[in-house]
Design an enzyme around this catalytic site. Structure first.
Site, PDB file in Angstrom:
ATOM      1  N   GLY A  96       0.787  -1.235   0.000  1.00  0.00           N
ATOM      2  CA  GLY A  96       0.000   0.000   0.000  1.00  0.00           C
ATOM      3  C   GLY A  96       0.816   1.282   0.000  1.00  0.00           C
ATOM      4  O   GLY A  96       0.351   2.315   0.478  1.00  0.00           O
ATOM      5  N   ASN A 156       1.568   3.014  -2.614  1.00  0.00           N
ATOM      6  CA  ASN A 156       0.838   3.957  -3.488  1.00  0.00           C
ATOM      7  C   ASN A 156      -0.398   4.507  -2.773  1.00  0.00           C
ATOM      8  O   ASN A 156      -0.730   5.681  -2.928  1.00  0.00           O
ATOM      9  CB  ASN A 156       0.416   3.278  -4.791  1.00  0.00           C
ATOM     10  CG  ASN A 156       1.532   3.302  -5.825  1.00  0.00           C
ATOM     11  OD1 ASN A 156       1.914   4.359  -6.309  1.00  0.00           O
ATOM     12  ND2 ASN A 156       2.068   2.135  -6.150  1.00  0.00           N
ATOM     13  N   MET A 187      -4.283  -6.973  -7.098  1.00  0.00           N
ATOM     14  CA  MET A 187      -3.872  -8.115  -7.918  1.00  0.00           C
ATOM     15  C   MET A 187      -5.029  -8.995  -8.398  1.00  0.00           C
ATOM     16  O   MET A 187      -4.834 -10.182  -8.657  1.00  0.00           O
ATOM     17  CB  MET A 187      -2.840  -8.964  -7.143  1.00  0.00           C
ATOM     18  CG  MET A 187      -1.616  -8.198  -6.698  1.00  0.00           C
ATOM     19  SD  MET A 187      -0.767  -7.372  -8.049  1.00  0.00           S
ATOM     20  CE  MET A 187       0.124  -8.755  -8.704  1.00  0.00           C
ATOM     21  N   ILE A 222      -8.240  -9.226 -11.284  1.00  0.00           N
ATOM     22  CA  ILE A 222      -8.761  -8.596 -12.502  1.00  0.00           C
ATOM     23  C   ILE A 222     -10.254  -8.394 -12.312  1.00  0.00           C
ATOM     24  O   ILE A 222     -10.993  -9.358 -12.094  1.00  0.00           O
ATOM     25  CB  ILE A 222      -8.464  -9.469 -13.731  1.00  0.00           C
ATOM     26  CG1 ILE A 222      -6.937  -9.574 -13.905  1.00  0.00           C
ATOM     27  CG2 ILE A 222      -9.108  -8.873 -14.983  1.00  0.00           C
ATOM     28  CD1 ILE A 222      -6.504 -10.534 -14.987  1.00  0.00           C
ATOM     29  N   LEU A 223     -10.678  -7.152 -12.357  1.00  0.00           N
ATOM     30  CA  LEU A 223     -12.100  -6.854 -12.174  1.00  0.00           C
ATOM     31  C   LEU A 223     -12.866  -7.299 -13.420  1.00  0.00           C
ATOM     32  O   LEU A 223     -12.402  -7.101 -14.550  1.00  0.00           O
ATOM     33  CB  LEU A 223     -12.301  -5.360 -11.925  1.00  0.00           C
ATOM     34  CG  LEU A 223     -11.709  -4.846 -10.598  1.00  0.00           C
ATOM     35  CD1 LEU A 223     -11.699  -3.318 -10.578  1.00  0.00           C
ATOM     36  CD2 LEU A 223     -12.467  -5.395  -9.392  1.00  0.00           C
ATOM     37  N   ASN A 255      -5.786   2.863 -12.958  1.00  0.00           N
ATOM     38  CA  ASN A 255      -4.821   1.869 -12.472  1.00  0.00           C
ATOM     39  C   ASN A 255      -3.415   2.405 -12.678  1.00  0.00           C
ATOM     40  O   ASN A 255      -3.179   3.216 -13.574  1.00  0.00           O
ATOM     41  CB  ASN A 255      -4.983   0.554 -13.256  1.00  0.00           C
ATOM     42  CG  ASN A 255      -4.037  -0.533 -12.767  1.00  0.00           C
ATOM     43  OD1 ASN A 255      -3.798  -0.661 -11.560  1.00  0.00           O
ATOM     44  ND2 ASN A 255      -3.484  -1.317 -13.685  1.00  0.00           N
ATOM     45  N   HIS A 314       0.450   0.918 -13.412  1.00  0.00           N
ATOM     46  CA  HIS A 314       1.155  -0.300 -13.808  1.00  0.00           C
ATOM     47  C   HIS A 314       2.646   0.029 -13.933  1.00  0.00           C
ATOM     48  O   HIS A 314       3.010   1.050 -14.518  1.00  0.00           O
ATOM     49  CB  HIS A 314       0.598  -0.805 -15.147  1.00  0.00           C
ATOM     50  CG  HIS A 314       1.234  -2.092 -15.581  1.00  0.00           C
ATOM     51  ND1 HIS A 314       0.924  -3.302 -14.995  1.00  0.00           N
ATOM     52  CD2 HIS A 314       2.187  -2.352 -16.508  1.00  0.00           C
ATOM     53  CE1 HIS A 314       1.659  -4.247 -15.547  1.00  0.00           C
ATOM     54  NE2 HIS A 314       2.437  -3.699 -16.468  1.00  0.00           N
ATOM     55  N   ASP A 359      -4.666  -3.996 -18.511  1.00  0.00           N
ATOM     56  CA  ASP A 359      -3.628  -2.971 -18.712  1.00  0.00           C
ATOM     57  C   ASP A 359      -3.707  -2.307 -20.090  1.00  0.00           C
ATOM     58  O   ASP A 359      -2.664  -1.973 -20.679  1.00  0.00           O
ATOM     59  CB  ASP A 359      -2.231  -3.568 -18.498  1.00  0.00           C
ATOM     60  CG  ASP A 359      -2.039  -4.093 -17.081  1.00  0.00           C
ATOM     61  OD1 ASP A 359      -2.653  -3.542 -16.150  1.00  0.00           O
ATOM     62  OD2 ASP A 359      -1.269  -5.057 -16.901  1.00  0.00           O
ATOM     63  N   GLU A 391       6.232   6.045  -9.167  1.00  0.00           N
ATOM     64  CA  GLU A 391       4.784   5.777  -9.124  1.00  0.00           C
ATOM     65  C   GLU A 391       4.098   6.714  -8.125  1.00  0.00           C
ATOM     66  O   GLU A 391       3.009   7.228  -8.382  1.00  0.00           O
ATOM     67  CB  GLU A 391       4.522   4.320  -8.712  1.00  0.00           C
ATOM     68  CG  GLU A 391       4.907   3.314  -9.770  1.00  0.00           C
ATOM     69  CD  GLU A 391       4.586   1.884  -9.340  1.00  0.00           C
ATOM     70  OE1 GLU A 391       3.533   1.644  -8.739  1.00  0.00           O
ATOM     71  OE2 GLU A 391       5.416   0.993  -9.604  1.00  0.00           O
TER      72      GLU A 391
HETATM   73  C1  GRF Z   1       3.299  -1.229  -7.633  1.00  0.00           C
HETATM   74  O1  GRF Z   1       4.525  -1.359  -8.299  1.00  0.00           O
HETATM   75  C2  GRF Z   1       2.159  -1.246  -8.618  1.00  0.00           C
HETATM   76  O2  GRF Z   1       2.433  -0.566  -9.807  1.00  0.00           O
HETATM   77  C3  GRF Z   1       2.056  -2.720  -8.878  1.00  0.00           C
HETATM   78  O3  GRF Z   1       2.200  -3.315  -7.616  1.00  0.00           O
HETATM   79  C4  GRF Z   1       3.005  -2.461  -6.792  1.00  0.00           C
HETATM   80  C5  GRF Z   1       2.216  -2.155  -5.549  1.00  0.00           C
HETATM   81  O4  GRF Z   1       2.968  -1.504  -4.595  1.00  0.00           O
HETATM   82  N1  GRF Z   1       0.871  -3.064  -9.600  1.00  0.00           N
HETATM   83  P1  GRF Z   1       2.292  -0.845  -3.306  1.00  0.00           P
HETATM   84  O5  GRF Z   1       1.352  -1.898  -2.711  1.00  0.00           O
HETATM   85  O6  GRF Z   1       1.557   0.382  -3.741  1.00  0.00           O
HETATM   86  O7  GRF Z   1       3.431  -0.537  -2.382  1.00  0.00           O
END
Ligand code: GRF
Length: 193
Positions: free
Chosen positions: A20, A22, A95, A97-98, A112, A114, A150, A179
């Site tokens: 988490g 992000n 993780m 897929i909706l 999203n 990626h 994606d 990110e």
């Molecule tokens: C990120 O690199 C995101 O792009 C990918 O999984 C990772 C998740 O990281 N899909 P976090 O849980 O936000 O630390």
């Protein structure tokens, strides 16, 4: 630019599966005056996702759903989103897929992030595949979610140069830093009036 104040901000749910980081950066961003979003809900498909701690720390409603019975979980989530008047979903390391059913029935936008320069390297194990392919650059992409994995319209990308000594962990780490900056920027790009 019109600034949205507290109650007028776009009510957002962040979907996670892991650490988490992000999510954390989105929460911090949401608290800035310039942010058009507020984070009102956290959804996880893993009970033990590390990122759920941010729900406690920042007092944001959080809930996990197993996804073993995917359609049932998606129905429950859709109800919860409606109840909480959520207009935006930010997938952040989510993780699952909706399904098309979910995407069609959600009354709002889904974004999203990626960790590659889409359309290259969709799907899992991105960094390993990038290195195996001897790429000079990788990076990250924020895009709208559609029914293909994606593949929705790209909002913003950030390039990251690959170093000779990179392995997939070091590359993932450097891209993750980007990110955290890119997601808020992409949200500003989409929602600033
Ligand atoms: C990120 O690199 C995101 O792009 C990918 O999984 C990772 C998740 O990281 N899909 P976090 O849980 O936000 O630390």
């Amino acid at each position: 630019m019109v600034k949205l104040t507290g109650p007028n901000k776009i009510k957002t749910a962040v979907f996670i599966s892991g650490n988490g980081s992000n999510l954390k950066s989105l929460i911090k961003f949401s608290k800035l005056e310039k942010s058009p979003i507020s984070i009102n809900l956290i959804v996880s498909n893993k009970k033990k996702a590390g990122g759920l701690k941010f729900g406690k720390i920042f007092k944001i409603k959080s809930k996990s759903f197993s996804f073993k019975k995917k359609r049932l979980s998606e129905k429950k989530i859709l109800l919860m989103l409606e109840k909480n008047k959520i207009n935006l979903i930010c997938l952040a390391g989510f993780m699952e897929i909706l399904s098309n059913y979910f995407i069609k029935n959600f009354n709002g936008k889904i974004l999203n992030i990626h960790p590659s320069l889409l359309p290259k390297f969709k799907g899992l194990n991105t960094h390993k595949r990038v290195l195996q392919n001897n790429e000079k650059y990788s990076g990250c992409t924020v895009h709208f979610v559609n029914s293909k994995l994606d593949s929705g319209k790209i909002i913003l990308q950030k390039k990251v140069k690959i170093k000779m000594k990179d392995n997939h962990q070091s590359l993932a780490k450097r891209i993750l830093v980007q990110e955290h900056k890119l997601y808020p920027k992409a949200i500003l790009k989409v929602f600033s009036l």
